[in-house]
Enzyme design. Sequence first.
Site, PDB file in Angstrom:
ATOM      1  CG  ASP A   1     -21.723   5.502 -15.279  1.00  0.00           C
ATOM      2  OD1 ASP A   1     -21.461   5.589 -14.072  1.00  0.00           O
ATOM      3  OD2 ASP A   1     -21.225   4.631 -16.009  1.00  0.00           O
ATOM      4  CG  ASN A   2     -23.600   1.730 -14.606  1.00  0.00           C
ATOM      5  OD1 ASN A   2     -23.554   2.027 -15.797  1.00  0.00           O
ATOM      6  ND2 ASN A   2     -22.584   1.177 -13.978  1.00  0.00           N
TER       7      ASN A   2
ATOM      8  CG  ASP B   1     -12.327  -3.460 -26.217  1.00  0.00           C
ATOM      9  OD1 ASP B   1     -11.783  -4.214 -27.029  1.00  0.00           O
ATOM     10  OD2 ASP B   1     -13.273  -3.800 -25.480  1.00  0.00           O
TER      11      ASP B   1
ATOM     12  N   GLY C   1     -19.242   3.638 -24.797  1.00  0.00           N
ATOM     13  CA  GLY C   1     -17.913   3.271 -25.288  1.00  0.00           C
ATOM     14  C   GLY C   1     -17.897   1.937 -26.004  1.00  0.00           C
ATOM     15  NE  ARG C   2     -19.392  -1.962 -22.166  1.00  0.00           N
ATOM     16  CZ  ARG C   2     -19.409  -2.707 -21.114  1.00  0.00           C
ATOM     17  NH1 ARG C   2     -19.101  -3.964 -21.216  1.00  0.00           N
ATOM     18  NH2 ARG C   2     -19.741  -2.221 -19.949  1.00  0.00           N
TER      19      ARG C   2
ATOM     20  NE  ARG D   1     -26.368   5.487 -20.117  1.00  0.00           N
ATOM     21  CZ  ARG D   1     -25.985   4.221 -20.056  1.00  0.00           C
ATOM     22  NH1 ARG D   1     -25.427   3.768 -18.963  1.00  0.00           N
ATOM     23  NH2 ARG D   1     -26.138   3.436 -21.088  1.00  0.00           N
TER      24      ARG D   1
ATOM     25  NE  ARG E   1     -28.253  -1.617 -22.661  1.00  0.00           N
ATOM     26  CZ  ARG E   1     -27.273  -1.229 -21.834  1.00  0.00           C
ATOM     27  NH1 ARG E   1     -27.005  -1.941 -20.738  1.00  0.00           N
ATOM     28  NH2 ARG E   1     -26.542  -0.186 -22.105  1.00  0.00           N
TER      29      ARG E   1
ATOM     30  CG  ASP F   1     -24.698  -0.729 -17.653  1.00  0.00           C
ATOM     31  OD1 ASP F   1     -25.247  -1.071 -18.716  1.00  0.00           O
ATOM     32  OD2 ASP F   1     -23.832   0.153 -17.591  1.00  0.00           O
TER      33      ASP F   1
ATOM     34  CE  LYS G   1     -23.364  -3.362 -22.075  1.00  0.00           C
ATOM     35  NZ  LYS G   1     -24.025  -3.649 -20.788  1.00  0.00           N
TER      36      LYS G   1
END
Length: 474
Positions: A246-247, A123, A90-91, A181, A174, A256, A111
């Site tokens: 997801d992390n 966002d 999402g970012r 994941r 990154r 993360d 990121k």
Amino acid sequence: MSLDLPFDNSYARLDERFYTKIAPTPVKDPSLITLNRPLAAELGLDADALETPDGIAFLAGNSVPAGADPLAQVYAGHQFGGWSPRLGDGRAVLLGEIVAPDGQRFDIQLKGSGPTPYSRMGDGRAWVGPVLREYIVSEAMHALGVPTTRALAAVATGETVLREAPYPGAVLTRVAASHIRVGTFQYFASQKDTKALAALTEHAISRHDPEVDGALGFLDGVIDRQAKLIAKWMGLGFVHGVMNTDNMTVSGETIDYGPCAYIDRFHPMQVFSSIDQQGRYAYGRQPEMAMWNLAQLATSLLPLIGEVEKAQASLDRFPDLYRTAWRNVFRAKIGLKTKAEDDDGLINGLIDLMAQGQADFTNTFRALGSHKARDEFVDPSIYDDWEQRWRDRLETEGASPEDRVAELQSVNPAVIARTHRIEQAIQAAVTGDLAPYKRLNTALATPFANPGEMEDLTRPPLEEEVVPQTFCGT
Ligand code: AMP
Ligand code: MG
């Protein structure tokens, strides 16, 4: 000098079920905060070229370099135990993969690069705080020998990001073995898309387990890597803070660095994250939570594995693998070279005392062997019986604590990324002063060396410096 980036984008060659192709959104006025020159060299990239305006434009997402094929990856996940059927980058965007001179393949991801179809509330940006935190902690983890995603660069955007207040925006580059994941597998499993699941598994195997044949062997591989990873975290007093599925990577790299922190005064149930009200991801629960996540991976892979019993048997290996890895980590931390019956008891004896005596986790281990460890306890006398027991155990190896100082100090760091120091570095950076951030990075690059004039960075926080809670990296 050249900005030739040898992209070879295997993830982008999977079909469109796996991502949305989308370019990063340009920023107003990019400027370089840090370039990780040693990492650039490892990747075979020209660090000088990355520092030119063209290089910075690439690191900011203002120009997409030749060969890149930017995309946002889709995934799902359990967040604090609750199911989210679709998350995704999402970012962030994955620009592509490059193959380093040593033959290893790496994802290059930006990121904070702007909105994607998976953005929460549209966002897609990051402010300088979380970007510097991730830079500091991921590079510190690497220097500590913990598998982790890396930070190639941090760039200021010249734009403002609105959070509780307006903050300067930033973009992190990154680098990772992959960004696949547990939640990526969950996404396709939940869609009952077995073909995509098989393609994803084949892709992940080619990147992380090339010697393995099939989903079961892959599951075994992920479980092995995660058992070793979590044991390393435990050995550093590290609390990840958001071990959502997801992390959790299948590569076995830590990913993360949101509300993560290293424990100062030890408590086994330490929690930092402001959003972890239940203590789900407390220090002492991390092994159990890893197993929980791996059970989600096993479940997701069932359509490929076929037999529940086989997946279960694979998963059931985790507790022993973890115990063994934990024992290896902590035996080394107390300077043992051999194995003996009650080593667990000896190790846990110290850990329990540290909790009881409010000892600083890092400094207590660092001071073992110099007799100064005693001073780390509020009541130093509670340490004495344990020390005698430890001496007796070392004697069975023909050694004393003093003999093992070099070995002890090669596994017990002097400098860790203490939360209050990260916070101080971020606060200075927001006002334009990058010196504390750079100094902290410098010290963390050689965490096992005696810190000399950076001794102050080994100090636990003063009462007024304690940061009681950490926040997710948005
Ligand atoms: P995280 O808490 O970083 O693991 O993120 C969980 C989900 O929220 C992921 O799908 C992220 O991409 C998304 N997300 C986090 N921060 C932002 C942001 N600032 N803008 C858009 N999406 C975000
Ligand atoms: Mg995440």
